[in-house]
Design an enzyme around this catalytic site. Structure first.
Site, PDB file in Angstrom:
ATOM      1  N   LYS A  19      -0.721  -9.559   3.149  1.00 26.88           N
ATOM      2  CA  LYS A  19       0.028  -9.026   4.291  1.00 26.88           C
ATOM      3  C   LYS A  19      -0.882  -8.088   5.044  1.00 26.88           C
ATOM      4  O   LYS A  19      -1.674  -7.360   4.425  1.00 26.88           O
ATOM      5  CB  LYS A  19       1.275  -8.271   3.823  1.00 26.88           C
ATOM      6  CG  LYS A  19       1.995  -7.567   4.979  1.00 26.88           C
ATOM      7  CD  LYS A  19       3.339  -7.007   4.566  1.00 26.88           C
ATOM      8  CE  LYS A  19       3.260  -5.615   3.988  1.00 26.88           C
ATOM      9  NZ  LYS A  19       2.683  -4.587   4.885  1.00 26.88           N
ATOM     10  N   ASP A  69      -0.980  -6.308  -0.038  1.00 19.88           N
ATOM     11  CA  ASP A  69      -1.086  -5.611   1.236  1.00 19.88           C
ATOM     12  C   ASP A  69      -2.549  -5.246   1.492  1.00 19.88           C
ATOM     13  O   ASP A  69      -3.179  -4.596   0.635  1.00 19.88           O
ATOM     14  CB  ASP A  69      -0.281  -4.309   1.109  1.00 19.88           C
ATOM     15  CG  ASP A  69       0.443  -3.948   2.368  1.00 19.88           C
ATOM     16  OD1 ASP A  69       0.289  -4.651   3.376  1.00 19.88           O
ATOM     17  OD2 ASP A  69       1.186  -2.941   2.323  1.00 19.88           O
ATOM     18  N   ASP A 113       0.833  -1.207   0.000  1.00 15.53           N
ATOM     19  CA  ASP A 113       0.000   0.000   0.000  1.00 15.53           C
ATOM     20  C   ASP A 113       0.871   1.261   0.000  1.00 15.53           C
ATOM     21  O   ASP A 113       0.360   2.382  -0.037  1.00 15.53           O
ATOM     22  CB  ASP A 113      -1.016  -0.002   1.155  1.00 15.53           C
ATOM     23  CG  ASP A 113      -0.363   0.075   2.517  1.00 15.53           C
ATOM     24  OD1 ASP A 113       0.879  -0.056   2.607  1.00 15.53           O
ATOM     25  OD2 ASP A 113      -1.097   0.274   3.509  1.00 15.53           O
ATOM     26  N   SER A 114       2.207   1.072  -0.002  1.00 15.38           N
ATOM     27  CA  SER A 114       3.103   2.217  -0.192  1.00 15.38           C
ATOM     28  C   SER A 114       2.855   2.860  -1.552  1.00 15.38           C
ATOM     29  O   SER A 114       3.344   3.949  -1.819  1.00 15.38           O
ATOM     30  CB  SER A 114       4.567   1.783  -0.077  1.00 15.38           C
ATOM     31  OG  SER A 114       4.847   0.722  -0.955  1.00 15.38           O
ATOM     32  N   GLU A 126      -0.862  -5.337   8.609  1.00 13.13           N
ATOM     33  CA  GLU A 126      -0.060  -4.694   9.648  1.00 13.13           C
ATOM     34  C   GLU A 126      -0.655  -4.930  11.026  1.00 13.13           C
ATOM     35  O   GLU A 126      -1.885  -4.911  11.180  1.00 13.13           O
ATOM     36  CB  GLU A 126      -0.001  -3.180   9.398  1.00 13.13           C
ATOM     37  CG  GLU A 126       0.726  -2.796   8.126  1.00 13.13           C
ATOM     38  CD  GLU A 126       0.818  -1.285   7.940  1.00 13.13           C
ATOM     39  OE1 GLU A 126       0.470  -0.520   8.874  1.00 13.13           O
ATOM     40  OE2 GLU A 126       1.234  -0.868   6.838  1.00 13.13           O
ATOM     41  N   GLU A 170       9.682  -3.705  10.285  1.00 18.01           N
ATOM     42  CA  GLU A 170      10.003  -2.393   9.702  1.00 18.01           C
ATOM     43  C   GLU A 170      10.524  -1.434  10.770  1.00 18.01           C
ATOM     44  O   GLU A 170       9.891  -1.255  11.823  1.00 18.01           O
ATOM     45  CB  GLU A 170       8.751  -1.798   9.018  1.00 18.01           C
ATOM     46  CG  GLU A 170       9.029  -0.427   8.400  1.00 18.01           C
ATOM     47  CD  GLU A 170       7.995   0.040   7.397  1.00 18.01           C
ATOM     48  OE1 GLU A 170       7.119  -0.756   7.013  1.00 18.01           O
ATOM     49  OE2 GLU A 170       8.076   1.228   7.000  1.00 18.01           O
TER      50      GLU A 170
HETATM   51  O1  KIV Z   1       3.622  -1.089   1.517  1.00 17.93           O
HETATM   52  C1  KIV Z   1       4.775  -1.568   1.426  1.00 17.93           C
HETATM   53  O2  KIV Z   1       5.454  -1.460   0.402  1.00 17.93           O
HETATM   54  C2  KIV Z   1       5.276  -2.287   2.593  1.00 17.93           C
HETATM   55  C3  KIV Z   1       6.710  -2.701   2.594  1.00 17.93           C
HETATM   56  C4  KIV Z   1       7.604  -1.556   2.595  1.00 17.93           C
HETATM   57  C5  KIV Z   1       7.003  -3.654   3.683  1.00 17.93           C
HETATM   58  O3  KIV Z   1       4.562  -2.499   3.509  1.00 17.93           O
END
Ligand code: KIV
Length: 281
Positions: free
Chosen positions: A119, A89, A50-51, A121, A188
């Protein structure tokens, strides 16, 4: 008949890498061309992170990224059919409500996006939802330490676990997550000593970002590592190329050539068929 794709990297493959002491290379990518480049380079995990809220959408943080955004970008990555494991994510808000809705959202990544794992968090607050996803046969990667979706509560993107109490909490969460059945944990922005202790204590792989060299693998965002990001990067990013400068030079030259009529030239243009030259007369 069930035919696993040749050379496909699975959650079992990642577990074996940890057992053999082989490091895992992961990259965050958001689209077909970057997924293909990452796969060809031999990356083990492609995380559709989600980055993308910051790297692609130009936002200040990841909080406004939607399920639809994430499913769409997952489908672009999956279309590259990478040998790497494709992990999506779960964005902010997609697993914070009811368990039913969270499972439904995670299933969208598998069914619509083509992901092979998700994934999410968070530590102990998320155990219930993680258990439900695992019961739905979805492999789960956890994410501890600096969890960017907690940016408002944390008061900024700050290194986590520098002091004893928080460090103990992160270690306890990691151990409990392994017991629950997650296949890997992203660590992280935590001190390297803590990441080392966690990695040594777990049988599942840890994937570090800003967590030092002792994790079982590392992850970086594609645009950061190829130097395409124009904003200030955290100190843990190693930039392997200055792609931005190359793109800027190419675009400046294109504008110059268009303005001076040097582009396109005869070779870059089409001609009428010679039989109908009279058309121009
Ligand atoms: O959103 C993302 O790219 C991430 C990674 C940096 C671990 O969560």
């Amino acid at each position: 008949m069930h035919r696993p794709e040749l050379g496909k990297k699975t959650v079992l493959f990642l577990a074996q890498k940890k057992t053999k002491g082989e490091k895992i290379a992961a990259v965050t990518a958001f689209d077909f061309p970057t997924a293909r480049i990452a796969a060809e380079a031999g990356v083990d995990i492609i995380l559709v992170g989600d980055s993308l809220g910051m790297a692609l959408q130009g936002r200040e943080n990841t909080l406004k990224v939607t399920m639809d955004d994430m499913v769409y970008h997952t489908s672009l990555v999956a279309r590259a059919r990478p040998p790497a494991l494709v992990v999506s994510d779960m964005p902010y808000g997609s697993f914070h409500g009811s368990i039913e809705k969270s499972v439904e959202n995670a299933c969208r990544f598998i069914k619509e996006g083509g992901a092979e794992a998700v994934k999410l968090e968070g530590g102990r607050k998320r155990f219930q939802v993680i258990e439900a996803l695992l019961n739905a046969e979805i492999p789960v990667m956890a994410h501890l330490g600096l969890t960017p979706q907690s940016v408002l509560r944390m008061g900024g993107f700050k290194v986590q676990g520098k002091l004893r109490e928080k460090a103990r909490e992160i270690l306890a969460d990691a151990q409990a997550l392994e017991k629950l059945g997650v296949f890997a944990i992203v660590l992280e922005s935590i001190p390297q000593e803590l990441a080392k202790k966690i990695s040594a204590n777990l049988n599942i792989p840890t994937i570090g970002i800003g967590a030092g060299p002792f994790c079982d693998g590392q992850v970086l965002v594609f645009s950061d590592l190829v130097g395409l990001t124009s904003m200030n990067l955290p100190k843990f990013v190693r930039q392997y190329a200055d792609t931005l400068a190359i793109w800027q030079k190419a675009l400046r030259e294109y504008v110059r050539d268009v303005q001076s009529a040097a582009f396109p030239d005869d070779h870059e243009s089409y001609h009428l068929h010679k039989d109908i030259d009279e058309f121009l007369k």
